[in-house]
Design a protein around this motif. Structure first.
Motif, PDB file in Angstrom:
ATOM      1  N   GLU A 120       0.811  -1.229   0.000  1.00 53.55           N
ATOM      2  CA  GLU A 120       0.000   0.000   0.000  1.00 53.55           C
ATOM      3  C   GLU A 120       0.839   1.271   0.000  1.00 53.55           C
ATOM      4  OE1 GLU A 120       0.666  -1.616   4.065  1.00 53.55           O
ATOM      5  OE2 GLU A 120      -0.305  -2.459   2.300  1.00 53.55           O
ATOM      6  N   ASN A 121       2.109   1.166   0.410  1.00 60.87           N
ATOM      7  CA  ASN A 121       3.008   2.326   0.396  1.00 60.87           C
ATOM      8  C   ASN A 121       3.833   2.411  -0.884  1.00 60.87           C
ATOM      9  OD1 ASN A 121       2.176   2.991   3.028  1.00 60.87           O
ATOM     10  ND2 ASN A 121       3.671   1.564   3.883  1.00 60.87           N
ATOM     11  N   GLY A 122       3.585   1.476  -1.821  1.00 67.63           N
ATOM     12  CA  GLY A 122       4.313   1.488  -3.080  1.00 67.63           C
ATOM     13  C   GLY A 122       5.613   0.701  -3.059  1.00 67.63           C
ATOM     14  N   GLY A 123       5.957   0.115  -1.899  1.00 61.07           N
ATOM     15  CA  GLY A 123       7.189  -0.666  -1.808  1.00 61.07           C
ATOM     16  C   GLY A 123       7.049  -2.032  -2.449  1.00 61.07           C
ATOM     17  N   VAL A 124       8.162  -2.550  -2.940  1.00 64.19           N
ATOM     18  CA  VAL A 124       8.173  -3.870  -3.568  1.00 64.19           C
ATOM     19  C   VAL A 124       8.261  -4.951  -2.495  1.00 64.19           C
ATOM     20  CG1 VAL A 124       9.465  -5.430  -5.096  1.00 64.19           C
ATOM     21  CG2 VAL A 124       9.216  -3.016  -5.699  1.00 64.19           C
TER      22      VAL A 124
ATOM     23  N   VAL B  85       2.146 -28.275   2.525  1.00 64.52           N
ATOM     24  CA  VAL B  85       3.520 -28.774   2.540  1.00 64.52           C
ATOM     25  C   VAL B  85       4.540 -27.653   2.709  1.00 64.52           C
ATOM     26  CG1 VAL B  85       5.214 -30.090   1.199  1.00 64.52           C
ATOM     27  CG2 VAL B  85       2.796 -30.639   1.000  1.00 64.52           C
ATOM     28  N   ARG B  86       4.224 -26.474   2.205  1.00 64.85           N
ATOM     29  CA  ARG B  86       5.182 -25.357   2.211  1.00 64.85           C
ATOM     30  C   ARG B  86       4.625 -24.148   2.940  1.00 64.85           C
ATOM     31  NH1 ARG B  86       9.383 -25.855  -1.423  1.00 64.85           N
ATOM     32  NH2 ARG B  86       9.050 -27.377  -3.067  1.00 64.85           N
ATOM     33  N   LYS B  87       5.536 -23.429   3.569  1.00 66.46           N
ATOM     34  CA  LYS B  87       5.151 -22.133   4.113  1.00 66.46           C
ATOM     35  C   LYS B  87       5.474 -21.076   3.057  1.00 66.46           C
ATOM     36  CE  LYS B  87       9.514 -21.873   6.604  1.00 66.46           C
ATOM     37  NZ  LYS B  87      10.204 -21.651   7.841  1.00 66.46           N
ATOM     38  N   THR B  88       4.702 -20.014   3.059  1.00 64.60           N
ATOM     39  CA  THR B  88       4.929 -18.892   2.142  1.00 64.60           C
ATOM     40  C   THR B  88       4.924 -17.609   2.964  1.00 64.60           C
ATOM     41  OG1 THR B  88       2.562 -18.615   1.687  1.00 64.60           O
ATOM     42  CG2 THR B  88       3.802 -20.065   0.198  1.00 64.60           C
ATOM     43  N   ARG B  89       5.683 -16.637   2.508  1.00 61.64           N
ATOM     44  CA  ARG B  89       5.697 -15.352   3.205  1.00 61.64           C
ATOM     45  C   ARG B  89       6.153 -14.242   2.258  1.00 61.64           C
ATOM     46  NH1 ARG B  89       9.169 -15.065   8.470  1.00 61.64           N
ATOM     47  NH2 ARG B  89       7.687 -16.690   9.034  1.00 61.64           N
ATOM     48  N   TRP B  90       5.465 -13.110   2.361  1.00 64.80           N
ATOM     49  CA  TRP B  90       5.869 -11.912   1.630  1.00 64.80           C
ATOM     50  C   TRP B  90       6.888 -11.156   2.466  1.00 64.80           C
ATOM     51  CZ3 TRP B  90       4.617 -10.856  -3.291  1.00 64.80           C
ATOM     52  CH2 TRP B  90       3.518 -11.511  -3.836  1.00 64.80           C
ATOM     53  N   PHE B  91       7.962 -10.711   1.819  1.00 68.47           N
ATOM     54  CA  PHE B  91       9.003  -9.931   2.479  1.00 68.47           C
ATOM     55  C   PHE B  91       9.207  -8.618   1.728  1.00 68.47           C
ATOM     56  CE2 PHE B  91      10.295 -14.285   3.564  1.00 68.47           C
ATOM     57  CZ  PHE B  91      10.592 -14.155   4.917  1.00 68.47           C
ATOM     58  N   PRO B  92       9.390  -7.507   2.464  1.00 70.33           N
ATOM     59  CA  PRO B  92       9.843  -6.287   1.781  1.00 70.33           C
ATOM     60  C   PRO B  92      11.181  -6.612   1.098  1.00 70.33           C
ATOM     61  CG  PRO B  92       9.214  -5.826   4.058  1.00 70.33           C
ATOM     62  CD  PRO B  92       9.219  -7.308   3.906  1.00 70.33           C
ATOM     63  N   LEU B  93      11.471  -5.974  -0.008  1.00 71.03           N
ATOM     64  CA  LEU B  93      12.670  -6.287  -0.780  1.00 71.03           C
ATOM     65  C   LEU B  93      13.925  -6.306   0.085  1.00 71.03           C
ATOM     66  CD1 LEU B  93      14.125  -6.894  -3.413  1.00 71.03           C
ATOM     67  CD2 LEU B  93      14.100  -4.446  -3.927  1.00 71.03           C
ATOM     68  N   GLU B  94      14.103  -5.313   0.933  1.00 70.06           N
ATOM     69  CA  GLU B  94      15.324  -5.252   1.755  1.00 70.06           C
ATOM     70  C   GLU B  94      15.437  -6.456   2.694  1.00 70.06           C
ATOM     71  OE1 GLU B  94      17.825  -3.143   1.143  1.00 70.06           O
ATOM     72  OE2 GLU B  94      16.532  -2.441  -0.480  1.00 70.06           O
ATOM     73  N   THR B  95      14.321  -6.914   3.231  1.00 69.95           N
ATOM     74  CA  THR B  95      14.329  -8.094   4.100  1.00 69.95           C
ATOM     75  C   THR B  95      14.587  -9.350   3.274  1.00 69.95           C
ATOM     76  OG1 THR B  95      12.746  -6.996   5.552  1.00 69.95           O
ATOM     77  CG2 THR B  95      13.029  -9.368   5.853  1.00 69.95           C
TER      78      THR B  95
ATOM     79  N   ARG C   9      18.107 -10.234   2.835  1.00 69.77           N
ATOM     80  CA  ARG C   9      18.751 -10.896   3.984  1.00 69.77           C
ATOM     81  C   ARG C   9      18.322 -12.350   4.135  1.00 69.77           C
ATOM     82  NH1 ARG C   9      17.302  -5.953   6.327  1.00 69.77           N
ATOM     83  NH2 ARG C   9      15.616  -6.910   7.492  1.00 69.77           N
ATOM     84  N   GLU C  10      17.124 -12.684   3.661  1.00 70.19           N
ATOM     85  CA  GLU C  10      16.551 -14.012   3.882  1.00 70.19           C
ATOM     86  C   GLU C  10      16.832 -15.024   2.770  1.00 70.19           C
ATOM     87  OE1 GLU C  10      14.981 -15.101   6.588  1.00 70.19           O
ATOM     88  OE2 GLU C  10      15.105 -13.183   7.616  1.00 70.19           O
ATOM     89  N   ALA C  11      17.257 -14.575   1.599  1.00 68.93           N
ATOM     90  CA  ALA C  11      17.461 -15.474   0.456  1.00 68.93           C
ATOM     91  C   ALA C  11      18.496 -16.540   0.789  1.00 68.93           C
ATOM     92  CB  ALA C  11      17.902 -14.679  -0.769  1.00 68.93           C
TER      93      ALA C  11
ATOM     94  N   LEU D  23      20.308 -11.748  -7.900  1.00 64.09           N
ATOM     95  CA  LEU D  23      19.155 -11.357  -8.708  1.00 64.09           C
ATOM     96  C   LEU D  23      18.273 -10.367  -7.961  1.00 64.09           C
ATOM     97  CD1 LEU D  23      18.009 -14.685 -10.396  1.00 64.09           C
ATOM     98  CD2 LEU D  23      19.228 -12.766 -11.420  1.00 64.09           C
ATOM     99  N   LEU D  24      18.040 -10.635  -6.683  1.00 60.01           N
ATOM    100  CA  LEU D  24      17.215  -9.728  -5.885  1.00 60.01           C
ATOM    101  C   LEU D  24      17.851  -8.334  -5.812  1.00 60.01           C
ATOM    102  CD1 LEU D  24      16.197 -12.095  -2.965  1.00 60.01           C
ATOM    103  CD2 LEU D  24      14.641 -11.037  -4.606  1.00 60.01           C
ATOM    104  N   SER D  25      19.153  -8.278  -5.650  1.00 60.09           N
ATOM    105  CA  SER D  25      19.803  -6.972  -5.548  1.00 60.09           C
ATOM    106  C   SER D  25      19.696  -6.187  -6.851  1.00 60.09           C
ATOM    107  CB  SER D  25      21.265  -7.118  -5.109  1.00 60.09           C
ATOM    108  OG  SER D  25      21.989  -7.841  -6.066  1.00 60.09           O
ATOM    109  N   SER D  26      19.565  -6.894  -7.981  1.00 62.29           N
ATOM    110  CA  SER D  26      19.431  -6.180  -9.260  1.00 62.29           C
ATOM    111  C   SER D  26      18.019  -5.606  -9.445  1.00 62.29           C
ATOM    112  CB  SER D  26      19.798  -7.099 -10.424  1.00 62.29           C
ATOM    113  OG  SER D  26      18.839  -8.108 -10.585  1.00 62.29           O
ATOM    114  N   ILE D  27      17.061  -6.030  -8.650  1.00 64.78           N
ATOM    115  CA  ILE D  27      15.698  -5.485  -8.758  1.00 64.78           C
ATOM    116  C   ILE D  27      15.681  -3.998  -8.401  1.00 64.78           C
ATOM    117  CG2 ILE D  27      13.423  -5.510  -7.623  1.00 64.78           C
ATOM    118  CD1 ILE D  27      13.506  -8.495  -7.708  1.00 64.78           C
ATOM    119  N   ARG D  28      16.580  -3.602  -7.513  1.00 62.81           N
ATOM    120  CA  ARG D  28      16.658  -2.185  -7.123  1.00 62.81           C
ATOM    121  C   ARG D  28      16.868  -1.268  -8.318  1.00 62.81           C
ATOM    122  NH1 ARG D  28      21.132  -3.112  -2.620  1.00 62.81           N
ATOM    123  NH2 ARG D  28      19.854  -3.593  -0.805  1.00 62.81           N
TER     124      ARG D  28
END
Length: 151
Positions: free
Chosen positions: A31-35, A119-129, A132-134, A142-147
């Protein structure tokens, strides 16, 4: 008909050394426009990663990425047909090397029921988090290139 490169990958897959996979880098804007990035937990060790799996015979990698995103996380949306990037990894329990062609998937729907829901857990993370979690180093790159792109 498979091109020469795809045929080589299939041959390698049969021999058990190199395995071609497709993955979906699922994202949305909050809602704040963050990825935000959607991760799924590994069934083996719980580490966070993206939905990914084998490319079935005759299937293009973008279709496999979309299929895996639904099967593992219950999401669907618009998948970019162009490969965003690739990474490779090894599983703790296998001698194989897995090569993942990653496609961006802009999520528009989340299903209540999907094949691996229990079988699997799913979770949305802000890009910066998510950075750290990948679990896989190649996924982190790849995630760092999204910036640097405008999603």
């Amino acid at each position: 008909m498979l091109n020469e490169s795809a045929q080589t990958e299939l041959t390698k897959t049969v021999s058990g050394r190199d395995v071609a996979q497709a993955g979906a880098l699922c994202y949305r804007r909050n809602e704040n426009g963050g990825v935000e990035i959607l991760f799924v937990g590994s069934r083996r060790n719980g580490r966070w990663g993206i939905p990914k799996g084998h490319v079935e015979g005759g299937e293009v990698s973008s279709a496999a990425a979309l299929r895996e995103a639904f099967e593992e996380a219950g999401v669907s949306g618009v998948v970019d047909k162009t490969v965003f990037g690739t990474f490779s990894y090894r599983k703790d329990t296998s001698p194989n090397q897995y090569h993942v062609a990653v496609h961006l998937l802009k999520v528009s729907r989340i299903a209540d029921k999907f094949p691996e829901k229990g079988v699997r857990k799913t979770r949305w993370f802000p890009l910066e988090t998510a950075l750290r979690e990948a679990a896989q180093p190649g996924l982190l790159l790849l995630l760092s290139s999204i910036r640097s792109i405008n999603l």
